[in-house]
Design a protein around this motif. Structure first.
Motif, PDB file in Angstrom:
ATOM      1  N   ALA A  11       0.648  -1.146  -0.085  1.00  0.00           N
ATOM      2  CA  ALA A  11      -0.014   0.155   0.040  1.00  0.00           C
ATOM      3  C   ALA A  11       0.840   1.317   0.087  1.00  0.00           C
ATOM      4  CB  ALA A  11      -0.864   0.039   1.398  1.00  0.00           C
ATOM      5  N   ALA A  12       2.091   0.933  -0.045  1.00  0.00           N
ATOM      6  CA  ALA A  12       3.107   2.156  -0.097  1.00  0.00           C
ATOM      7  C   ALA A  12       3.129   2.887  -1.602  1.00  0.00           C
ATOM      8  CB  ALA A  12       4.474   1.900   0.256  1.00  0.00           C
ATOM      9  N   ASP A  13       3.475   3.993  -1.708  1.00  0.00           N
ATOM     10  CA  ASP A  13       3.877   4.715  -3.005  1.00  0.00           C
ATOM     11  C   ASP A  13       5.121   4.375  -3.211  1.00  0.00           C
ATOM     12  OD1 ASP A  13       1.434   6.264  -3.087  1.00  0.00           O
ATOM     13  OD2 ASP A  13       2.025   7.504  -1.682  1.00  0.00           O
ATOM     14  N   LEU A  14       5.230   3.927  -4.575  1.00  0.00           N
ATOM     15  CA  LEU A  14       6.315   3.256  -5.069  1.00  0.00           C
ATOM     16  C   LEU A  14       6.995   3.780  -6.317  1.00  0.00           C
ATOM     17  CD1 LEU A  14       5.665  -0.365  -4.211  1.00  0.00           C
ATOM     18  CD2 LEU A  14       7.081   1.174  -2.706  1.00  0.00           C
TER      19      LEU A  14
ATOM     20  N   GLY B 283      -0.967   4.060  -2.383  1.00  0.00           N
ATOM     21  CA  GLY B 283      -0.019   3.183  -2.849  1.00  0.00           C
ATOM     22  C   GLY B 283      -0.285   2.287  -3.843  1.00  0.00           C
ATOM     23  N   LEU B 284       0.356   1.342  -4.072  1.00  0.00           N
ATOM     24  CA  LEU B 284       0.383   0.368  -5.437  1.00  0.00           C
ATOM     25  C   LEU B 284      -0.999  -0.469  -5.276  1.00  0.00           C
ATOM     26  CD1 LEU B 284       2.357  -0.556  -7.461  1.00  0.00           C
ATOM     27  CD2 LEU B 284       3.018  -2.589  -6.116  1.00  0.00           C
ATOM     28  N   MET B 285      -1.725  -0.584  -3.961  1.00  0.00           N
ATOM     29  CA  MET B 285      -2.952  -1.096  -4.235  1.00  0.00           C
ATOM     30  C   MET B 285      -3.758  -0.335  -5.046  1.00  0.00           C
ATOM     31  SD  MET B 285      -3.762  -2.741  -0.415  1.00  0.00           S
ATOM     32  CE  MET B 285      -2.997  -3.665   0.529  1.00  0.00           C
ATOM     33  N   LYS B 286      -3.611   1.117  -4.606  1.00  0.00           N
ATOM     34  CA  LYS B 286      -4.582   1.951  -5.527  1.00  0.00           C
ATOM     35  C   LYS B 286      -4.221   1.824  -6.953  1.00  0.00           C
ATOM     36  CE  LYS B 286      -5.875   6.834  -5.799  1.00  0.00           C
ATOM     37  NZ  LYS B 286      -6.813   6.787  -6.937  1.00  0.00           N
ATOM     38  N   VAL B 287      -2.969   1.966  -7.375  1.00  0.00           N
ATOM     39  CA  VAL B 287      -2.552   1.817  -8.948  1.00  0.00           C
ATOM     40  C   VAL B 287      -3.236   0.705  -9.523  1.00  0.00           C
ATOM     41  CG1 VAL B 287      -0.514   1.214 -10.254  1.00  0.00           C
ATOM     42  CG2 VAL B 287      -0.436   3.095  -8.328  1.00  0.00           C
ATOM     43  N   VAL B 288      -3.177  -0.618  -8.795  1.00  0.00           N
ATOM     44  CA  VAL B 288      -3.708  -1.715  -9.285  1.00  0.00           C
ATOM     45  C   VAL B 288      -5.275  -1.590  -9.272  1.00  0.00           C
ATOM     46  CG1 VAL B 288      -4.119  -4.174  -8.973  1.00  0.00           C
ATOM     47  CG2 VAL B 288      -1.765  -3.092  -8.654  1.00  0.00           C
TER      48      VAL B 288
ATOM     49  N   VAL C 263       4.488   1.117 -12.958  1.00  0.00           N
ATOM     50  CA  VAL C 263       4.135   0.713 -14.478  1.00  0.00           C
ATOM     51  C   VAL C 263       3.923  -0.580 -14.723  1.00  0.00           C
ATOM     52  CG1 VAL C 263       5.035   1.092 -16.657  1.00  0.00           C
ATOM     53  CG2 VAL C 263       5.197   2.690 -15.153  1.00  0.00           C
ATOM     54  N   PRO C 264       4.677  -1.563 -14.260  1.00  0.00           N
ATOM     55  CA  PRO C 264       4.254  -2.884 -14.572  1.00  0.00           C
ATOM     56  C   PRO C 264       2.920  -3.470 -13.940  1.00  0.00           C
ATOM     57  CG  PRO C 264       6.485  -2.761 -14.083  1.00  0.00           C
ATOM     58  CD  PRO C 264       5.873  -1.504 -13.690  1.00  0.00           C
ATOM     59  N   ALA C 265       2.811  -2.806 -12.582  1.00  0.00           N
ATOM     60  CA  ALA C 265       1.595  -3.261 -11.807  1.00  0.00           C
ATOM     61  C   ALA C 265       0.367  -2.470 -12.426  1.00  0.00           C
ATOM     62  CB  ALA C 265       1.495  -2.217 -10.331  1.00  0.00           C
ATOM     63  N   ARG C 266       0.411  -1.523 -13.069  1.00  0.00           N
ATOM     64  CA  ARG C 266      -0.779  -0.709 -13.798  1.00  0.00           C
ATOM     65  C   ARG C 266      -1.023  -1.842 -15.120  1.00  0.00           C
ATOM     66  NH1 ARG C 266       1.106   3.699 -14.313  1.00  0.00           N
ATOM     67  NH2 ARG C 266       0.321   4.380 -12.217  1.00  0.00           N
ATOM     68  N   GLU C 267      -0.084  -2.047 -15.868  1.00  0.00           N
ATOM     69  CA  GLU C 267       0.001  -3.008 -17.112  1.00  0.00           C
ATOM     70  C   GLU C 267      -0.835  -4.329 -16.648  1.00  0.00           C
ATOM     71  OE1 GLU C 267       3.870  -3.257 -18.501  1.00  0.00           O
ATOM     72  OE2 GLU C 267       3.801  -1.067 -19.279  1.00  0.00           O
TER      73      GLU C 267
ATOM     74  N   ASP D 298      -7.184   0.851  -9.448  1.00  0.00           N
ATOM     75  CA  ASP D 298      -7.717   1.811 -10.560  1.00  0.00           C
ATOM     76  C   ASP D 298      -7.387   1.125 -11.982  1.00  0.00           C
ATOM     77  OD1 ASP D 298      -7.987   3.917  -8.553  1.00  0.00           O
ATOM     78  OD2 ASP D 298      -6.378   5.003  -9.126  1.00  0.00           O
ATOM     79  N   GLY D 299      -6.390   0.496 -12.142  1.00  0.00           N
ATOM     80  CA  GLY D 299      -6.322  -0.137 -13.562  1.00  0.00           C
ATOM     81  C   GLY D 299      -6.925  -1.269 -13.724  1.00  0.00           C
ATOM     82  N   VAL D 300      -7.559  -2.087 -12.784  1.00  0.00           N
ATOM     83  CA  VAL D 300      -8.584  -3.011 -13.003  1.00  0.00           C
ATOM     84  C   VAL D 300      -9.887  -2.373 -13.415  1.00  0.00           C
ATOM     85  CG1 VAL D 300      -9.886  -4.949 -11.755  1.00  0.00           C
ATOM     86  CG2 VAL D 300      -7.444  -4.945 -11.818  1.00  0.00           C
ATOM     87  N   GLN D 301     -10.194  -1.709 -12.632  1.00  0.00           N
ATOM     88  CA  GLN D 301     -11.462  -0.982 -12.631  1.00  0.00           C
ATOM     89  C   GLN D 301     -11.603  -0.209 -14.196  1.00  0.00           C
ATOM     90  OE1 GLN D 301     -12.823   2.072  -9.476  1.00  0.00           O
ATOM     91  NE2 GLN D 301     -14.481   0.620  -9.342  1.00  0.00           N
ATOM     92  N   SER D 302     -10.756   0.656 -14.187  1.00  0.00           N
ATOM     93  CA  SER D 302     -10.723   1.488 -15.387  1.00  0.00           C
ATOM     94  C   SER D 302     -10.606   0.622 -16.983  1.00  0.00           C
ATOM     95  CB  SER D 302      -9.399   2.611 -15.786  1.00  0.00           C
ATOM     96  OG  SER D 302      -8.543   1.924 -15.825  1.00  0.00           O
ATOM     97  N   ALA D 303     -10.435  -0.498 -16.744  1.00  0.00           N
ATOM     98  CA  ALA D 303     -10.294  -1.571 -17.771  1.00  0.00           C
ATOM     99  C   ALA D 303     -11.456  -2.407 -17.838  1.00  0.00           C
ATOM    100  CB  ALA D 303      -8.928  -2.481 -17.723  1.00  0.00           C
ATOM    101  N   GLY D 304     -12.609  -2.427 -16.849  1.00  0.00           N
ATOM    102  CA  GLY D 304     -13.561  -3.149 -16.931  1.00  0.00           C
ATOM    103  C   GLY D 304     -13.723  -4.163 -16.003  1.00  0.00           C
TER     104      GLY D 304
END
Length: 179
Positions: free
Chosen positions: A9-12, A42-47, A18-22, A49-55
């Motif tokens: 959950a840390a900001d990294l 942190g990284l939890m939010k990145v992931v 980038v790989p987490a978002r992908e 966000d990426g899952v949700q924005s991709a459906g």
């Protein structure tokens, strides 16, 4: 498929985000559900966000003392009493597990999941996503444990090490018979 992701959950740094978002976008585009610790940081939010924005769907399992940091727009959010209940609920809601970069909490989750699998308490596929070689040392340690007789089952039966999200998802989909 419901894919539980254990991660920080840390900001990294971008070498991890980038790989987490992908990977998250691959999950979402594939119609998968992210089962995760529910944090909006942190990284939890990145992931998430990426899952949700991709459906994809989001199923969060937060814990009482972190509930204030829980994502408010998840499809489902459960608040566990403590970390032990949280881990049990995450495993229960998942068809597969991916372990991404993280600190002591992620390492705790990873070792518990592997210990449970070693004892036959679950048969779900487990992937260690080795972004930027983060888990190279842990992989060497696990290999030593196997080589010296500390693991009663082959390491390959416990965990798959993936270099990237494409390899991780391919392994999970193959394990689930989706390919």
């Amino acid at each position: 498929m419901n894919i539980c992701v254990f991660l920080s959950a840390a900001d990294l740094d971008d070498r991890y985000t980038v790989p987490a978002r992908e990977f998250a976008e691959l999950l979402g585009r594939g119609g998968h559900t992210l089962v995760w610790g529910g944090s909006e940081s942190g990284l939890m939010k990145v992931v998430a966000d990426g899952v949700q924005s991709a459906g994809g769907r989001l199923v969060g399992v937060s814990v009482d003392f972190l509930a204030a940091k829980a994502r408010t727009n998840a499809d489902e959010m459960v608040i566990a009493r403590d970390l032990a209940e949280r881990k049990a609920l995450l495993l229960e809601k998942a068809d597969a597990i991916v372990i991404m970069v993280g600190g002591t909490g992620t390492l705790d989750e990873a070792t518990e999941i592997l210990e449970l699998k070693k004892h036959g308490r679950h048969t779900k596929p487990v992937v260690l996503l080795n972004t930027a070689g983060f888990y190279d040392g842990l992989r060497r340690q696990f290999q030593r444990m196997e080589d010296e007789g500390f693991l009663p089952v082959p390491l390959t039966d416990l965990v798959f090490f993936a270099k990237d999200g494409v390899g991780a998802l391919a392994y999970l989909e193959e394990s689930a018979g989706l390919q």
